[in-house]
Scaffold this motif. Structure first.
Motif, short mmCIF file in Angstrom:
data_model
loop_
_atom_site.label_atom_id
_atom_site.label_comp_id
_atom_site.label_asym_id
_atom_site.label_seq_id
_atom_site.Cartn_x
_atom_site.Cartn_y
_atom_site.Cartn_z
N TYR A 196 -11.12 3.67 3.03
CA TYR A 196 -9.93 4.46 2.69
C TYR A 196 -9.99 5.81 3.36
O TYR A 196 -11.02 6.49 3.30
N SER A 210 -2.22 8.57 4.59
CA SER A 210 -3.37 7.78 4.14
C SER A 210 -3.34 6.41 4.79
O SER A 210 -2.28 5.87 5.09
N LEU A 248 -5.32 4.74 -3.60
CA LEU A 248 -6.29 3.70 -3.97
C LEU A 248 -5.78 2.87 -5.14
O LEU A 248 -6.08 1.69 -5.25
N PRO A 256 -7.94 9.13 3.01
CA PRO A 256 -6.86 9.83 2.32
C PRO A 256 -6.22 10.91 3.17
O PRO A 256 -6.84 11.48 4.05
N PHE A 270 0.85 -1.18 0.00
CA PHE A 270 0.00 0.00 0.00
C PHE A 270 0.89 1.24 0.00
O PHE A 270 1.67 1.46 0.92
N TYR A 327 -13.63 -3.05 -3.14
CA TYR A 327 -13.78 -1.80 -2.40
C TYR A 327 -14.65 -1.94 -1.16
O TYR A 327 -14.53 -1.14 -0.23
N LEU A 344 -5.84 2.50 5.24
CA LEU A 344 -7.00 1.66 4.93
C LEU A 344 -7.41 0.95 6.20
O LEU A 344 -6.57 0.43 6.93
#
Length: 90
Positions: A34, A47, A20, A36, A16, A29, A49
């Motif tokens: 997510y 950022s 995205l 950002p 990562f 998804y 996840l």
């Protein structure tokens, strides 16, 4: 005490990079949220996840690896642990 060795298993993983695009096509998804950063990647709040894993919600931060498990589940892994545990096969 008995000793055990982890079975050799080939896994799919991506690193990562805070975008995205780095996970696009790797995981659906609906498997993550997510968050950002507007000053990525040098921000104090990079950022991330949030991934729903079998153990509950876990956060993947910038440069963490995201691994697809043997049952199709996803979970994050810190780069140092990934390097000690996995090696490239292709």
């Amino acid at each position: 005490m008995a000793k055990y060795r982890k079975k050799p298993v080939v896994i799919d993983a991506v690193q990562f990079d805070g975008t995205l695009q780095s996970v696009d096509g790797f995981m659906p998804y609906d498997a993550f949220e997510y968050r950002p950063s507007y000053h990525m990647p040098t921000s104090s709040a990079p950022s991330s996840l949030t991934i729903q894993t079998l153990e509950g919600a876990m956060t993947a931060n910038h440069w963490d690896y995201i691994i697809k498990g043997v049952n199709g589940e996803f979970y994050p892994c810190k780069p140092d642990i990934f390097a000690k545990t996995y090696e490239a096969v292709e």
